[in-house]
Write an enzyme that holds these catalytic residues in place. Structure first.
Site, PDB file in Angstrom:
ATOM      1  N   ASN A   6       0.851  -1.183   0.000  1.00 22.85           N
ATOM      2  CA  ASN A   6       0.000   0.000   0.000  1.00 22.85           C
ATOM      3  C   ASN A   6       0.891   1.239   0.000  1.00 22.85           C
ATOM      4  O   ASN A   6       1.461   1.584   1.032  1.00 22.85           O
ATOM      5  CB  ASN A   6      -0.910  -0.045   1.238  1.00 22.85           C
ATOM      6  CG  ASN A   6      -1.775   1.197   1.363  1.00 22.85           C
ATOM      7  OD1 ASN A   6      -1.805   2.048   0.472  1.00 22.85           O
ATOM      8  ND2 ASN A   6      -2.486   1.309   2.482  1.00 22.85           N
TER       9      ASN A   6
ATOM     10  N   LYS B 129      -0.018   4.229  -0.225  1.00 25.41           N
ATOM     11  CA  LYS B 129      -0.712   5.391   0.351  1.00 25.41           C
ATOM     12  C   LYS B 129      -0.565   6.603  -0.572  1.00 25.41           C
ATOM     13  O   LYS B 129      -0.527   6.434  -1.794  1.00 25.41           O
ATOM     14  CB  LYS B 129      -0.204   5.645   1.778  1.00 25.41           C
ATOM     15  CG  LYS B 129      -0.276   4.354   2.631  1.00 25.41           C
ATOM     16  CD  LYS B 129      -0.080   4.552   4.092  1.00 25.41           C
ATOM     17  CE  LYS B 129      -0.234   3.214   4.801  1.00 25.41           C
ATOM     18  NZ  LYS B 129      -0.107   3.316   6.262  1.00 25.41           N
TER      19      LYS B 129
ATOM     20  N   HIS C 231      -9.546   1.107   4.971  1.00 29.56           N
ATOM     21  CA  HIS C 231      -8.260   1.353   5.639  1.00 29.56           C
ATOM     22  C   HIS C 231      -8.486   2.293   6.826  1.00 29.56           C
ATOM     23  O   HIS C 231      -9.305   3.213   6.751  1.00 29.56           O
ATOM     24  CB  HIS C 231      -7.248   1.959   4.661  1.00 29.56           C
ATOM     25  CG  HIS C 231      -5.858   1.937   5.214  1.00 29.56           C
ATOM     26  ND1 HIS C 231      -5.424   2.869   6.120  1.00 29.56           N
ATOM     27  CD2 HIS C 231      -4.842   1.064   5.039  1.00 29.56           C
ATOM     28  CE1 HIS C 231      -4.174   2.569   6.473  1.00 29.56           C
ATOM     29  NE2 HIS C 231      -3.799   1.475   5.828  1.00 29.56           N
TER      30      HIS C 231
ATOM     31  N   GLU D 127      -6.857   4.710   7.921  1.00 27.72           N
ATOM     32  CA  GLU D 127      -6.631   6.132   7.645  1.00 27.72           C
ATOM     33  C   GLU D 127      -7.902   6.773   7.086  1.00 27.72           C
ATOM     34  O   GLU D 127      -8.176   7.946   7.343  1.00 27.72           O
ATOM     35  CB  GLU D 127      -5.423   6.291   6.705  1.00 27.72           C
ATOM     36  CG  GLU D 127      -4.130   6.058   7.477  1.00 27.72           C
ATOM     37  CD  GLU D 127      -2.973   5.508   6.666  1.00 27.72           C
ATOM     38  OE1 GLU D 127      -3.014   5.552   5.432  1.00 27.72           O
ATOM     39  OE2 GLU D 127      -2.015   5.013   7.306  1.00 27.72           O
TER      40      GLU D 127
ATOM     41  N   GLU E 285      -5.156  -4.720  10.698  1.00 29.84           N
ATOM     42  CA  GLU E 285      -4.160  -3.665  10.836  1.00 29.84           C
ATOM     43  C   GLU E 285      -4.429  -2.871  12.120  1.00 29.84           C
ATOM     44  O   GLU E 285      -5.223  -1.911  12.103  1.00 29.84           O
ATOM     45  CB  GLU E 285      -4.213  -2.718   9.640  1.00 29.84           C
ATOM     46  CG  GLU E 285      -3.956  -3.378   8.311  1.00 29.84           C
ATOM     47  CD  GLU E 285      -3.400  -2.390   7.293  1.00 29.84           C
ATOM     48  OE1 GLU E 285      -2.306  -2.654   6.791  1.00 29.84           O
ATOM     49  OE2 GLU E 285      -4.044  -1.366   7.026  1.00 29.84           O
TER      50      GLU E 285
ATOM     51  N   GLY F  28       2.577   2.697  10.738  1.00 24.46           N
ATOM     52  CA  GLY F  28       3.492   3.826  10.568  1.00 24.46           C
ATOM     53  C   GLY F  28       4.221   4.235  11.832  1.00 24.46           C
ATOM     54  O   GLY F  28       4.816   5.304  11.887  1.00 24.46           O
TER      55      GLY F  28
ATOM     56  N   SER G 290       3.656  -1.688  10.374  1.00 22.59           N
ATOM     57  CA  SER G 290       5.112  -1.701  10.604  1.00 22.59           C
ATOM     58  C   SER G 290       5.787  -3.021  10.235  1.00 22.59           C
ATOM     59  O   SER G 290       6.787  -3.404  10.853  1.00 22.59           O
ATOM     60  CB  SER G 290       5.433  -1.301  12.052  1.00 22.59           C
ATOM     61  OG  SER G 290       5.005   0.029  12.290  1.00 22.59           O
TER      62      SER G 290
HETATM   63  P1  13P Z   1       3.061   0.695   7.636  1.00 22.09           P
HETATM   64  O1  13P Z   1       3.609  -0.584   7.060  1.00 22.09           O
HETATM   65  O2  13P Z   1       3.733   1.913   7.078  1.00 22.09           O
HETATM   66  O3  13P Z   1       3.001   0.657   9.130  1.00 22.09           O
HETATM   67  O4  13P Z   1       1.543   0.816   7.125  1.00 22.09           O
HETATM   68  C1  13P Z   1       0.709  -0.286   7.227  1.00 22.09           C
HETATM   69  C2  13P Z   1      -0.537  -0.028   6.475  1.00 22.09           C
HETATM   70  O5  13P Z   1      -1.325   0.819   6.843  1.00 22.09           O
HETATM   71  C3  13P Z   1      -0.780  -0.795   5.251  1.00 22.09           C
HETATM   72  O6  13P Z   1      -2.058  -0.589   4.760  1.00 22.09           O
END
Ligand code: 13P
Length: 248
Positions: free
Chosen positions: A9, A11, A95, A97, A165, A171, A211
């Site tokens: 992903n 983002k 997601h 976010e 997740e 992150g 992560s």
């Molecule tokens: P990170 O791997 O940057 O922690 O993000 C995970 C994520 O949100 C994947 O969709």
């Protein structure tokens, strides 16, 4: 029997130059065959056609979102029909976010998943608790409610991958321990067994995100109910290849 799944992903990151560079690195990499691992790359919408054109044929692409119903007068949105029209097979929905920053509710995410599936898209549906929810002991209640809002709207499961997740791991560099991941994945599988069917519980891939990197992926991948990863930050780096290789 559940084929390992690794999603990248990206983002809201990248330029045309960076995209070309990442895709070239991926194309030159030696990875296990597509019988062993399914790899899906998810760039921002604007880069989807470029990535789809340049990407090696054994990898696939996903959008990071789509509109909840048929397209029309919805400024700024991209419909499931458009993704299908462009030959984009996958979409990430729900997601954290988007749930947290854009207020997408469980019901809204459930509606999106159902509509995307009805149009023939395959869906990576994300669930996961915040730190506050985990600390108050609500992890499984939260994840069950998110899963239920999807389950009660969809007729079949073969085109769904569930991504667990935990928000506190996204992150932050604070990865869930293999035990923590396995624990929630088992609970989700039990939930599917009780509320959907034994067959769906046994066959649905439940992947972990938060992560994941080249150093911690192997131990996580060894957990019996961790069927792959959804990778954020590390999917923009060469170590994504090591994560793909953790399938074997
Ligand atoms: P990170 O791997 O940057 O922690 O993000 C995970 C994520 O949100 C994947 O969709």
């Amino acid at each position: 029997a559940r084929k390992f799944f690794v999603g990248g992903n990206w983002k809201c990151n990248g330029t045309v130059e960076e995209v070309k560079k990442i895709v070239t690195t991926l194309s030159e990499a030696e990875v296990p065959s597509e019988d062993v691992v399914e790899v899906v790359i998810s760039p921002p919408f604007v880069f989807l056609p470029l990535v789809k054109t340049l990407l090696r044929p054994d990898f696939s692409v996903a959008a990071q979102n789509c509109w909840v119903r048929k397209g029309g007068a919805f400024t700024g949105e991209v419909s499931a029909e458009m993704l299908v029209n462009l030959g984009i097979p996958w979409v990430i929905l729900g997601h954290s976010e988007r749930r947290l920053l854009l207020n997408e509710s469980n019901d809204f995410v459930g509606d999106k998943v159902a509509y995307a599936l009805s149009q023939g898209l395959k869906v990576i549906a994300c669930v996961g608790e915040t730190l506050e929810q985990r600390e108050s002991g609500a992890t499984m209640a939260v994840v069950a409610a998110q899963t239920k809002a999807i389950a009660e709207r969809i007729p079949h499961w073969p085109n769904i991958v569930l991504a667990y997740e935990p928000v506190w791991a996204i992150g932050t560099g604070k990865v869930a321990t293999p035990t923590q991941a396995q624990e929630v994945h088992t609970e989700i599988r039990k939930w599917l067994h009780v509320n959907v069917s034994a067959e769906v519980a046994a066959s649905t891939r439940i992947i972990y995100g938060g992560s994941v990197n080249g150093a911690n992926c192997k131990e996580l991948a060894a957990q019996p109910d961790v069927d792959g990863f959804l990778v954020g930050g590390a999917s923009l780096k060469p170590e994504f290849i090591d994560i793909i290789k953790s399938a074997t």
